[in-house]
Design an enzyme around this catalytic site. Structure first.
Site, PDB file in Angstrom:
ATOM      1  N   LYS A 132      -8.305   4.511  12.008  1.00  0.00           N
ATOM      2  CA  LYS A 132      -8.832   3.006  12.663  1.00  0.00           C
ATOM      3  C   LYS A 132      -8.046   3.080  14.076  1.00  0.00           C
ATOM      4  O   LYS A 132      -8.711   2.741  15.096  1.00  0.00           O
ATOM      5  CB  LYS A 132      -8.861   1.989  11.906  1.00  0.00           C
ATOM      6  CG  LYS A 132      -9.253   0.533  12.993  1.00  0.00           C
ATOM      7  CD  LYS A 132      -9.423  -0.601  11.894  1.00  0.00           C
ATOM      8  CE  LYS A 132      -9.914  -1.695  12.566  1.00  0.00           C
ATOM      9  NZ  LYS A 132      -9.044  -2.136  13.726  1.00  0.00           N
ATOM     10  N   ASP A 156       0.834  -1.417  -0.025  1.00  0.00           N
ATOM     11  CA  ASP A 156      -0.063   0.013   0.053  1.00  0.00           C
ATOM     12  C   ASP A 156       0.984   1.237   0.033  1.00  0.00           C
ATOM     13  O   ASP A 156       0.585   2.275  -0.604  1.00  0.00           O
ATOM     14  CB  ASP A 156      -1.020   0.131   1.096  1.00  0.00           C
ATOM     15  CG  ASP A 156      -2.077  -1.036   0.961  1.00  0.00           C
ATOM     16  OD1 ASP A 156      -2.230  -1.626  -0.388  1.00  0.00           O
ATOM     17  OD2 ASP A 156      -2.690  -1.065   1.841  1.00  0.00           O
ATOM     18  N   ARG A 202      -8.919  20.158  22.257  1.00  0.00           N
ATOM     19  CA  ARG A 202      -7.910  20.246  22.977  1.00  0.00           C
ATOM     20  C   ARG A 202      -7.295  18.812  22.895  1.00  0.00           C
ATOM     21  O   ARG A 202      -7.905  17.906  23.508  1.00  0.00           O
ATOM     22  CB  ARG A 202      -7.960  20.884  24.259  1.00  0.00           C
ATOM     23  CG  ARG A 202      -8.282  22.207  24.366  1.00  0.00           C
ATOM     24  CD  ARG A 202      -8.522  22.727  25.709  1.00  0.00           C
ATOM     25  NE  ARG A 202      -8.516  24.323  25.843  1.00  0.00           N
ATOM     26  CZ  ARG A 202      -9.713  24.962  25.495  1.00  0.00           C
ATOM     27  NH1 ARG A 202     -10.724  24.407  25.288  1.00  0.00           N
ATOM     28  NH2 ARG A 202      -9.610  26.211  25.528  1.00  0.00           N
TER      29      ARG A 202
END
Length: 267
Positions: free
Chosen positions: A164, A45, A147
Protein backbone atom coordinates in the site's frame (compact mmCIF):
# COMPACT_ATOMS: atom_id res chain seq x y z
CA UNK A 1 -5.38 -29.02 22.57
CA UNK A 2 -1.73 -28.00 22.78
CA UNK A 3 -0.93 -24.28 22.93
CA UNK A 4 2.32 -22.38 22.32
CA UNK A 5 3.02 -18.79 23.39
CA UNK A 6 5.25 -16.71 21.14
CA UNK A 7 6.09 -13.21 22.38
CA UNK A 8 8.43 -10.38 21.46
CA UNK A 9 11.09 -8.87 23.73
CA UNK A 10 9.06 -5.86 24.85
CA UNK A 11 8.45 -5.48 28.59
CA UNK A 12 4.69 -5.30 28.17
CA UNK A 13 4.60 -8.35 25.91
CA UNK A 14 6.77 -10.30 28.34
CA UNK A 15 4.45 -9.38 31.22
CA UNK A 16 1.31 -10.34 29.30
CA UNK A 17 2.94 -13.59 28.17
CA UNK A 18 3.69 -14.61 31.77
CA UNK A 19 0.14 -13.80 32.83
CA UNK A 20 -1.26 -15.78 29.91
CA UNK A 21 1.01 -18.73 30.68
CA UNK A 22 -0.27 -18.91 34.27
CA UNK A 23 -3.89 -18.63 33.20
CA UNK A 24 -3.43 -21.47 30.72
CA UNK A 25 -1.85 -23.61 33.44
CA UNK A 26 -4.70 -22.81 35.82
CA UNK A 27 -7.20 -23.78 33.10
CA UNK A 28 -5.36 -27.10 32.55
CA UNK A 29 -4.63 -26.26 28.92
CA UNK A 30 -1.40 -28.04 27.82
CA UNK A 31 1.46 -25.79 26.74
CA UNK A 32 3.70 -27.21 24.04
CA UNK A 33 6.02 -24.86 22.15
CA UNK A 34 7.47 -27.68 20.02
CA UNK A 35 4.33 -29.29 18.60
CA UNK A 36 1.39 -26.92 19.17
CA UNK A 37 -2.08 -26.93 17.67
CA UNK A 38 -2.62 -23.27 18.48
CA UNK A 39 0.08 -20.57 18.56
CA UNK A 40 -0.76 -17.45 20.55
CA UNK A 41 1.42 -14.49 19.62
CA UNK A 42 1.86 -11.63 22.08
CA UNK A 43 3.06 -8.36 20.57
CA UNK A 44 1.99 -7.10 17.17
CA UNK A 45 1.94 -8.03 13.50
CA UNK A 46 5.75 -8.31 13.49
CA UNK A 47 5.56 -10.88 16.28
CA UNK A 48 3.03 -12.89 14.32
CA UNK A 49 5.26 -12.77 11.24
CA UNK A 50 8.13 -14.13 13.34
CA UNK A 51 5.90 -16.91 14.70
CA UNK A 52 4.76 -17.73 11.16
CA UNK A 53 8.38 -18.22 10.10
CA UNK A 54 9.13 -20.30 13.18
CA UNK A 55 6.24 -22.71 12.57
CA UNK A 56 5.88 -22.57 8.78
CA UNK A 57 6.90 -26.21 8.33
CA UNK A 58 3.79 -27.30 10.23
CA UNK A 59 1.15 -24.83 9.04
CA UNK A 60 -1.37 -27.53 8.16
CA UNK A 61 -1.65 -28.45 11.86
CA UNK A 62 -1.58 -24.99 13.45
CA UNK A 63 -4.03 -22.15 14.00
CA UNK A 64 -2.76 -18.74 15.10
CA UNK A 65 -4.23 -16.28 17.58
CA UNK A 66 -2.82 -12.77 17.95
CA UNK A 67 -2.78 -10.70 21.15
CA UNK A 68 -1.65 -7.12 20.60
CA UNK A 69 0.20 -5.12 23.23
CA UNK A 70 0.38 -1.92 21.19
CA UNK A 71 -1.73 -0.62 18.32
CA UNK A 72 -4.32 -2.92 16.75
CA UNK A 73 -2.76 -4.89 13.91
CA UNK A 74 -4.18 -6.78 10.97
CA UNK A 75 -3.31 -10.16 12.47
CA UNK A 76 -4.02 -9.49 16.16
CA UNK A 77 -7.63 -9.83 17.30
CA UNK A 78 -7.26 -9.65 21.08
CA UNK A 79 -6.14 -6.84 23.37
CA UNK A 80 -3.76 -7.53 26.22
CA UNK A 81 -6.54 -6.87 28.78
CA UNK A 82 -8.75 -9.58 27.26
CA UNK A 83 -6.69 -12.68 27.96
CA UNK A 84 -9.28 -14.02 30.44
CA UNK A 85 -11.84 -14.04 27.62
CA UNK A 86 -9.28 -15.63 25.31
CA UNK A 87 -8.68 -18.50 27.74
CA UNK A 88 -12.44 -19.09 27.96
CA UNK A 89 -12.59 -19.21 24.15
CA UNK A 90 -9.75 -21.74 24.11
CA UNK A 91 -11.62 -23.93 26.60
CA UNK A 92 -14.68 -23.99 24.34
CA UNK A 93 -12.69 -24.41 21.13
CA UNK A 94 -14.42 -26.42 18.38
CA UNK A 95 -11.68 -26.11 15.72
CA UNK A 96 -13.26 -23.04 14.09
CA UNK A 97 -10.83 -21.25 11.78
CA UNK A 98 -10.36 -18.86 8.89
CA UNK A 99 -7.49 -19.20 6.41
CA UNK A 100 -5.66 -16.84 4.07
CA UNK A 101 -3.46 -17.26 0.97
CA UNK A 102 0.33 -17.22 1.18
CA UNK A 103 2.98 -16.35 -1.38
CA UNK A 104 5.19 -19.11 -2.82
CA UNK A 105 8.63 -17.73 -3.69
CA UNK A 106 11.19 -19.76 -5.64
CA UNK A 107 14.62 -18.27 -6.28
CA UNK A 108 17.31 -19.50 -8.68
CA UNK A 109 20.88 -18.24 -8.34
CA UNK A 110 23.94 -18.24 -10.56
CA UNK A 111 26.20 -19.06 -7.63
CA UNK A 112 24.10 -21.18 -5.22
CA UNK A 113 21.43 -23.85 -4.96
CA UNK A 114 17.77 -22.81 -5.51
CA UNK A 115 15.73 -21.77 -2.48
CA UNK A 116 12.03 -21.73 -1.65
CA UNK A 117 10.30 -19.33 0.73
CA UNK A 118 6.80 -18.67 2.00
CA UNK A 119 5.63 -15.09 2.57
CA UNK A 120 2.68 -13.98 4.63
CA UNK A 121 2.87 -10.31 3.54
CA UNK A 122 5.23 -9.69 0.64
CA UNK A 123 8.52 -10.23 -1.12
CA UNK A 124 10.55 -7.45 -2.74
CA UNK A 125 13.46 -7.18 -5.13
CA UNK A 126 15.49 -3.96 -5.21
CA UNK A 127 18.88 -2.82 -6.45
CA UNK A 128 21.16 -0.92 -4.11
CA UNK A 129 23.19 1.56 -6.14
CA UNK A 130 21.77 1.66 -9.66
CA UNK A 131 18.51 1.31 -11.55
CA UNK A 132 17.11 -2.21 -11.43
CA UNK A 133 16.38 -3.62 -14.89
CA UNK A 134 14.24 -6.74 -14.80
CA UNK A 135 12.22 -8.69 -17.34
CA UNK A 136 8.77 -9.36 -15.92
CA UNK A 137 6.83 -12.41 -17.07
CA UNK A 138 3.18 -13.18 -16.31
CA UNK A 139 2.73 -16.86 -16.90
CA UNK A 140 5.10 -17.76 -19.73
CA UNK A 141 4.70 -14.43 -21.53
CA UNK A 142 7.08 -11.48 -21.30
CA UNK A 143 4.96 -8.64 -19.90
CA UNK A 144 7.41 -5.75 -19.59
CA UNK A 145 11.00 -4.74 -18.99
CA UNK A 146 10.91 -2.92 -15.68
CA UNK A 147 13.32 -0.11 -14.85
CA UNK A 148 13.22 1.54 -11.46
CA UNK A 149 14.08 1.04 -7.79
CA UNK A 150 12.33 -2.31 -7.38
CA UNK A 151 9.20 -4.44 -7.33
CA UNK A 152 6.94 -5.62 -4.49
CA UNK A 153 4.94 -8.85 -4.79
CA UNK A 154 2.31 -9.22 -2.07
CA UNK A 155 -0.47 -11.43 -0.76
CA UNK A 156 -4.02 -10.09 -0.23
CA UNK A 157 -3.43 -9.75 3.53
CA UNK A 158 -0.06 -8.13 2.79
CA UNK A 159 -1.72 -5.64 0.46
CA UNK A 160 -2.22 -3.27 3.40
CA UNK A 161 1.47 -3.33 4.34
CA UNK A 162 4.45 -2.23 2.20
CA UNK A 163 2.42 -2.78 -0.97
CA UNK A 164 0.00 0.00 0.00
CA UNK A 165 2.85 2.40 0.79
CA UNK A 166 4.17 2.06 -2.79
CA UNK A 167 0.76 2.62 -4.37
CA UNK A 168 -0.62 -0.91 -4.54
CA UNK A 169 -4.30 -1.77 -4.23
CA UNK A 170 -5.90 -3.11 -1.04
CA UNK A 171 -7.26 -6.61 -1.75
CA UNK A 172 -9.70 -8.63 0.35
CA UNK A 173 -7.99 -11.83 1.61
CA UNK A 174 -10.91 -13.90 0.34
CA UNK A 175 -9.51 -13.43 -3.18
CA UNK A 176 -6.96 -16.03 -4.29
CA UNK A 177 -4.43 -13.71 -5.90
CA UNK A 178 -1.05 -12.03 -5.75
CA UNK A 179 -0.18 -8.44 -6.57
CA UNK A 180 2.83 -6.73 -8.15
CA UNK A 181 3.45 -3.06 -7.35
CA UNK A 182 6.22 -0.92 -8.81
CA UNK A 183 8.71 0.98 -6.67
CA UNK A 184 9.73 4.24 -8.37
CA UNK A 185 9.54 3.05 -11.97
CA UNK A 186 11.15 5.00 -14.81
CA UNK A 187 8.66 6.07 -17.47
CA UNK A 188 9.56 8.38 -20.36
CA UNK A 189 9.64 8.34 -24.18
CA UNK A 190 12.41 5.72 -24.15
CA UNK A 191 11.45 3.44 -21.24
CA UNK A 192 7.92 2.36 -20.42
CA UNK A 193 6.21 0.15 -17.82
CA UNK A 194 2.52 -0.30 -17.09
CA UNK A 195 3.03 2.06 -14.12
CA UNK A 196 0.12 0.49 -12.26
CA UNK A 197 -0.36 -2.37 -9.79
CA UNK A 198 -1.01 -5.76 -11.39
CA UNK A 199 -3.27 -8.35 -9.73
CA UNK A 200 -2.74 -11.94 -10.86
CA UNK A 201 -5.12 -14.88 -10.31
CA UNK A 202 -4.14 -18.06 -8.49
CA UNK A 203 -3.75 -20.10 -11.69
CA UNK A 204 -1.02 -17.76 -12.97
CA UNK A 205 2.39 -16.67 -11.80
CA UNK A 206 4.89 -13.80 -11.95
CA UNK A 207 8.56 -14.32 -12.86
CA UNK A 208 11.33 -11.74 -12.48
CA UNK A 209 14.53 -12.16 -14.49
CA UNK A 210 17.07 -9.42 -13.65
CA UNK A 211 19.21 -8.41 -16.61
CA UNK A 212 22.17 -7.44 -14.40
CA UNK A 213 23.98 -9.22 -11.62
CA UNK A 214 24.97 -8.13 -8.15
CA UNK A 215 23.97 -5.65 -5.43
CA UNK A 216 20.35 -6.79 -5.16
CA UNK A 217 18.36 -6.68 -1.95
CA UNK A 218 15.83 -9.51 -1.88
CA UNK A 219 13.33 -9.69 0.99
CA UNK A 220 10.66 -12.08 2.23
CA UNK A 221 8.47 -10.44 4.87
CA UNK A 222 10.91 -9.17 7.52
CA UNK A 223 13.91 -11.16 6.31
CA UNK A 224 16.46 -9.52 3.98
CA UNK A 225 18.92 -11.42 1.76
CA UNK A 226 21.76 -10.05 -0.34
CA UNK A 227 25.17 -10.93 -1.78
CA UNK A 228 23.76 -13.68 -4.00
CA UNK A 229 23.67 -13.62 -7.79
CA UNK A 230 19.94 -13.87 -8.55
CA UNK A 231 19.04 -15.50 -11.85
CA UNK A 232 15.26 -15.69 -11.53
CA UNK A 233 12.45 -15.37 -8.96
CA UNK A 234 9.09 -17.04 -9.50
CA UNK A 235 6.03 -16.02 -7.47
CA UNK A 236 2.68 -17.73 -7.26
CA UNK A 237 -0.13 -18.34 -4.77
CA UNK A 238 1.15 -21.05 -2.43
CA UNK A 239 -0.53 -24.40 -1.82
CA UNK A 240 0.00 -23.77 1.88
CA UNK A 241 -2.29 -21.41 3.79
CA UNK A 242 -2.20 -19.76 7.18
CA UNK A 243 -5.08 -20.49 9.57
CA UNK A 244 -6.38 -18.35 12.41
CA UNK A 245 -8.60 -19.58 15.24
CA UNK A 246 -11.88 -17.83 14.50
CA UNK A 247 -13.07 -16.93 17.98
CA UNK A 248 -13.61 -13.27 17.14
CA UNK A 249 -11.71 -12.66 13.91
CA UNK A 250 -12.54 -9.08 12.93
CA UNK A 251 -13.94 -8.10 9.54
CA UNK A 252 -11.16 -7.21 7.08
CA UNK A 253 -12.70 -3.92 5.95
CA UNK A 254 -13.24 -2.92 9.57
CA UNK A 255 -9.52 -3.44 10.12
CA UNK A 256 -8.72 -1.31 7.07
CA UNK A 257 -11.04 1.42 8.29
CA UNK A 258 -9.55 1.45 11.80
CA UNK A 259 -5.98 1.39 10.52
CA UNK A 260 -6.17 4.05 7.82
CA UNK A 261 -9.39 6.06 8.15
CA UNK A 262 -10.49 5.96 11.77
CA UNK A 263 -14.16 6.76 11.22
CA UNK A 264 -17.14 4.74 12.47
CA UNK A 265 -17.60 1.52 10.53
CA UNK A 266 -20.73 -0.61 10.59
CA UNK A 267 -20.49 -4.33 9.87
Amino acid sequence: MRVAIFENDGKKSQKVSKELYQKLVDAHIPIDNDDPEIVITVGGDGTLLAAFRNYQDNLQNIRFVGVHTGHLGFYTDWRDDEIDDLVISLQSDNKQSINYPLLDVKVEYYDAEPEKFLALNESTLKRINNTMVTDVYIGDQLFEKFRGDGLCISTPTGSTAYNKSVGGAVIHPGLESLQMAEIASINNRVFRTLSSPVIVASNDWITLKPTQSGDFIFSVDQEIYHNKQIKMIKYRVAKERICFAKYRHNDFWKRVNEAFIGSDYED
